[in-house]
Structures are given as structure tokens and as C-alpha cells.
Write an enzyme that holds these catalytic residues in place. Structure first.
Site, mmCIF file in Angstrom:
data_model
loop_
_atom_site.group_PDB
_atom_site.id
_atom_site.type_symbol
_atom_site.label_atom_id
_atom_site.label_comp_id
_atom_site.label_asym_id
_atom_site.label_seq_id
_atom_site.Cartn_x
_atom_site.Cartn_y
_atom_site.Cartn_z
ATOM 1 N N LYS B 73 42.680 86.984 6.214
ATOM 2 C CA LYS B 73 42.379 85.744 5.476
ATOM 3 C C LYS B 73 41.381 84.912 6.273
ATOM 4 C CE LYS B 73 44.968 81.867 3.374
ATOM 5 N NZ LYS B 73 46.331 81.292 3.255
ATOM 6 N N SER B 148 47.573 80.342 -1.404
ATOM 7 C CA SER B 148 46.179 80.286 -1.029
ATOM 8 C C SER B 148 45.648 81.609 -0.461
ATOM 9 C CB SER B 148 45.946 79.178 -0.004
ATOM 10 O OG SER B 148 46.691 79.414 1.158
ATOM 11 N N SER B 172 52.040 80.278 0.416
ATOM 12 C CA SER B 172 50.730 80.916 0.274
ATOM 13 C C SER B 172 50.626 82.391 0.617
ATOM 14 C CB SER B 172 49.690 80.140 1.083
ATOM 15 O OG SER B 172 49.432 78.903 0.434
#
Lengths: 94, 480
Positions: B73, B148, B172
Site C-alpha cells: 500500500k 482505504s 481499512s
């Protein structure tokens, strides 16, 4: 919890955010909605609740050199060999 | 689409080389329409793959992640590789150091294939707050993948990597894992080092694994977990052997169903899928009890006070001077700050910064922030009490399956409510895993197992046991 436009402009100034007039209007409504939602926290009886104590362990204060200071300067949007270049602290607003 | 076990078996049998596997996954990434990646790292990946092949040829022991294509990420720093946190304000930023979780994964042999798309500074539940375009759900391109860690979840589900690293502050990792039909685990706060994780809510952020199977998630967790003296909030608890304990089964395991997670707002079809999973676990020897967490109703409100408060502090450093991007020149320093932050932050970032500024300001601190912190104490106490009666809590991960792109974009509050079942876990600092438990209308449903602090091993065991009774994890999105 309704926010006024002045409230939003004040918050934006404190947080160093330049907002467009459309943004001010939009965020005024959206922030007001969120604040109304979180207001339900007032229902909780916390009279006997202690604030938590942080328990972060400490380490010895040992100096370690960061051996690539050039990388830090190079990361800046504007720089010369050794310095980060910034706008003047005091300058006439355009 | 390979699991870690399958990949390592192929490598061991010399059916394929690490370089060949890496090339296949890089090609899948390049051909993808999902927009799961912000930056591809083919040179780094192929160099690492060559190194794994050379090691293997020499007869060295291969690490637990050797040859495994891993996506990271874009909130985790990698030295010299652009790291944006999904934000324009960090466009062009090349960090001077690599995040501990990436260092550990690479030391175990993982092949980093790219930096995945995410909501800006990890704030969002849909991937729609990224400055680099939305990511699409591999099961239905018109739906959100969740957020997210949107790209990390979509990439695993679509076979663009074997596993990925994400971060979970309010859900997330778990929520996008649920919406994309894969496994996502949020460790206990402090289990995994945050060094190199660009800070959003420092007291809640947790790095963690996303993968196709429970075993793969356990293997990745094993590689990254453990104390890091360079993260002051990292805790010196011993790390269990997560993979050795997976097959322990659930005989005698006490499961709790908290009523508050099964009430109004839950899609009945999601509830049915979750109850189907509960039945499988009961059949495997677990007992089920209904429990209650009354203070849970305040968890989301507490979160949306605590999170913006810390965000307003953590994002104060983005001044356009020292790293990333700077907006069009201001005549003086003050204008530079105002313009950079006003123009380069997205809407959600600005909203949370202003919310945080408000609830921390004089006159409001006691009513909002202090109250939220006290609510957090109450919520933790509720979980502690319930965990004296049961070992694992079973809940849906989300109230509904993946929603259409754009459908919640106008209402931040509607978006926040998507996290109603995941946020309490973060507020209490507990570990939890999401894994697939069915499909509704062709879209995956996630089952959430919440554990006691430091008890990742038990939730992984329960997850593994359930997974073995199903084939959800073998399903592959069409056209992926």
C-alpha cells in the site's frame, strides 16, 4: 451541531487551508452533519471514567548518525545543494 | 492464481523460476483495468527474483516468502521509490528509508511488485478519495473495492500479486478484504511496527496482511510481526507461531455473537451468509453464545473524533517545503502553506483536518475529545468483560456488499457508517480477521472474527477451520 461560515473559515485559517467559496459552503454542511452525529457521545456517563495513562517505554538516548542527509534535502520540492529553498517569511501578499 | 504454498511448491519442483513468476504477475498488473497500483516496481521486483533464483540454485534455504509477488500500500515508505500516500501533496516524494514491514517481508524473500492505490492518507472506505483515480472491484467494475487499502485488496483478488500489505485504522484492511472476497487481518495494535507507515491516526494505525487464504495471511503476518525498537508504540510481546497452530481446530472454542452487530442496517442476505459460517464452526465443535457490547453504539462517534484529531496533527507537517509537492508560488510563507495545503489535499483530508482542529480547540476539547477518549475506555472495558466469557467474537465485516462507485461520495457520514462493524475493533486495539463466507448477487461477503489482545493465533485457527469447509477462496473474478 451547525457551523457558521465564519467557523469554517476560522478552522481553515488555523489549519492553513485555503478554501474556495464553494468548498466553504460544502464543508460547512458536511462538517455540521458529522458534528451532529458525534454529539451522541454526550449520552455516555463518563463521570467515573479515568483518562488512560500512556505507558510508552523509554530507550537509552544513544546518538546514531543519519548518514544520508543529502537525501533529505533532495526530497524538498525546491532546493540547492545543501539548503531547502523556501518562500520569504515576510513578503507582500499578491 | 497461486497461494504461497502452491508457489513455493512450484519453485521447489523447478517447474518455474522466481523470475518467471514475477514476470507473469507484472504482466497481469500491466494489463489490468482496475487501477489497483499507483507505481509499478519492475526493476526492484526482477532483481529480487533473480536473487531468489540464485539463492535456490546455490542450495540456500529459501525464506518463508521467497519468490512471492507482494504489493505494498502506498502509505508505506520504500527508499528511493515514489511514495504518495494516495495524495497530490506527496507526489514525487522519494523516502530516505524503507518501512520496517517492507524490510522484513523482503528479508523473508518477498518480491515487491508495486505500490498500491489507496484513499488519500488512508482515509476512506471506498478507494474514491485517492488523488490517483478510483480502483475498481474485480468482481464488478462498477462497484467499489472498499478502502482505504483499495488497491491492496483488489490486486490480491484479481491475481496481480499473491499477497499485499495494507493498513487498518478503522477497518481499512478488513473492509476491502470483505468487499473483494479475500482474507485481511488487522493485528493487535503494537503487534506490527508502524515505522515507515505514513502516520494518519497514530494511536490506531495497524499494518497487516491481505492474501487469498488464511494460511497465506498467517505466513505474511509471521514475517512482519514483532517488536521494533524504532517504533515507540511497538510492543515486546512474544510472537506466536501462527502457521503451526492453524490446524488446531475449534473443538471447545467459545464463540460470541454480539447482538449489536446483527441489528438494524445489516443486509439480511449478509446476515444469512455469516450465520451459515457460524453453523459450520458449531459443526466443527465450537459453542455459540449471544453476548452484548452496549457501549459499541458510541464507537463510530468516538472514532470520528479521535481519528480527525490525530489527523489534524499528523498532516500538519505537509507544508510544501520539505517533501512532496508545492503549489503555485505564494509571495510569502503563509501563502505557500495555505495554497499547498488547500490545493493539494483532497476533500476528505481537509474535512478531517478541520474536524480535528475543531474538536481539539479550546472550549470544545472536553465536550468532544476528552469524551471520545473516555468512550474508548468504556468500549475496551465492554470487550474485556465479554472476552471473559468467550474466546472469539463472530460478526459480519460490513453491513452490505460492495456499493456502487459514487453512491456514497456526496455524504461523508454515509461513508463513515460503512465501517460500523470494523471501527469498534480498532478503538479497542484488538486483532480481527475478515475472510469470505459467501456471495450475494455475485459480490463477496466477509466474515469477521475478533480476538483477545495478542490472540491472532486463535482467530487464525478459527478462520482456517471454517475456510477448510468452503471453497469461497478458490473462486476467481470473471475477466480477472
Amino acid at each position: 451541531m451547525a457551523l457558521s461560515q465564519e467557523d469554517v473559515l476560522h478552522l481553515a485559517a488555523l489549519a492553513r487551508l485555503e478554501l474556495t467559496p464553494d468548498e466553504v459552503e460544502l464543508y460547512q454542511k458536511q462538517l455540521g452533519d458529522v458534528l451532529s452525529y458525534v454529539a451522541q457521545l454526550q449520552e455516555l456517563d463518563t463521570r467515573s471514567t479515568a483518562m488512560p495513562q500512556a505507558a510508552t517505554p523509554l530507550r537509552t538516548d544513544k546518538v546514531e548518525l543519519f548518514f544520508e542527509p543529502g537525501r533529505l534535502v533532495a526530497a524538498a520540492p525546491e532546493h540547492d545543494d545543501s539548503f531547502v529553498v523556501v518562500p520569504p517569511v515576510f513578503g507582500e501578499s499578491r | 492464481m497461486l497461494t504461497i504454498r502452491e508457489l513455493k511448491a512450484k519453485l521447489a519442483r523447478r517447474e518455474v523460476s522466481a523470475v518467471e513468476i514475477t514476470e507473469q504477475y507484472l504482466a497481469a498488473q500491466a494489463a489490468s483495468q482496475l487501477n489497483a497500483f499507483i507505481t509499478s516496481t519492475p526493476e526492484r521486483a526482477l532483481e529480487a527474483a533473480r536473487s531468489v533464483d540464485a539463492s535456490f540454485a546455490r542450495g540456500d534455504d529459501l525464506g518463508p516468502l521467497a519468490g512471492v509477488p507482494l504489493a505494498v500500500k502506498d502509505v508505506f515508505t520504500i527508499k528511493g521509490i515514489e511514495t504518495t500516500a494516495g495524495s497530490k501533496v506527496l507526489r514525487g516524494y522519494q523516502p530516505p528509508y524503507t518501512a520496517t514491514v517492507v524490510e522484513r517481508a523482503e528479508a523473508a524473500g518477498a518480491i515487491v511488485v508495486g505500490k498500491t492505490n489507496c484513499d488519500e492518507f488512508a482515509m476512506g472506505s471506498s478507494g474514491e478519495n485517492s488523488a490517483f483515480g478510483v480502483t475498481h472491484n474485480p468482481w464488478d467494475g462498477a462497484k467499489v473495492p472498499g478502502g482505504s487499502s483499495s488497491g491492496s485488496a483488489a490486486a490480491v483478488a484479481a491475481g496481480e500479486c499473491v499477497a499485499s500489505l495494507g493498513s487498518d485504522t478503522g477497518g481499512s484492511i478488513r473492509q476491502p478484504a470483505a468487499l473483494c472476497g479475500i482474507v485481511g487481518l488487522k493485528p493487535t495494535y503494537g503487534r506490527v511496527s508502524r515505522r515507515g507507515l505514513i502516520a494518519m491516526t497514530s494511536s490506531l494505525d495497524c499494518p497487516g496482511p491481505l492474501a487469498r487464504t488464511v494460511e497465506d495471511a498467517a505466513i505474511l503476518l509471521q514475517a512482519i510481526a514483532g517488536h521494533d525498537e524504532r517504533d515507540a508504540t511497538s510492543v515486546s510481546m512474544p510472537v506466536s507461531d501462527y502457521t503451526a497452530e492453524l490446524t488446531n481446530g475449534v473443538s471447545g472454542l467459545r464463540l460470541g455473537l454480539p447482538v449489536e452487530f446483527f441489528g438494524e442496517g445489516l443486509d439480511p442476505r449478509v446476515r444469512d451468509a455469516v450465520m451459515g459460517a457460524v453453523a459450520e464452526l458449531e459443526a466443527a465443535g465450537a459453542t455459540v453464545t449471544e453476548v452484548s457490547l452496549p457501549s459499541m453504539k458510541y464507537a463510530l462517534a468516538a472514532y470520528y473524533v479521535i481519528c480527525p484529531s490525530e489527523v489534524s496533527a499528523n498532516l500538519a507537517r505537509y507544508d510544501g517545503l520539505r517533501y512532496g509537492a508545492r503549489a503555485s508560488e505564494g509571495a510569502n510563507l503563509s501563502e505557500a502553506y495555505l495554497r499547498t495545503r488547500g490545493q493539494l489535499f483532497g476533500a476528505e483530508a481537509k474535512r478531517r483536518i478541520m474536524l480535528g482542529t475543531y474538536v481539539l480547540s479550546a472550549g470544545y476539547y472536553d465536550a468532544y475529545y476528552r469524551k471520545a477518549v473516555q468512550a474508548r475506555v468504556a468500549i475496551r472495558a465492554d470487550f474485556t468483560r465479554v472476552f471473559s466469557q468467550v474466546d472469539v467474537l463472530v460478526t459480519p465485516t460490513t453491513p452490505e456488499t460492495a456499493f456502487p462507485l459514487g453512491s456514497k461520495a456526496q455524504s461523508p457520514l454515509a461513508m463513515y457508517l460503512a465501517d460500523v462493524y470494523t471501527v469498534p475493533v480498532n478503538i479497542a486495539g484488538l486483532p480481527a480477521v475478515s475472510l469470505p463466507c459467501g456471495f450475494v448477487g455475485g459480490l463477496p461477503v466477509g466474515l469477521q472474527l475478533i480476538g483477545k489482545p495478542w490472540d491472532e493465533a486463535t482467530i487464525l485457527q478459527a478462520a482456517y477451520t471454517y475456510e477448510a469447509t468452503t471453497d469461497w477462496h478458490t473462486r476467481v473474478p470473471q475477466g480477472a
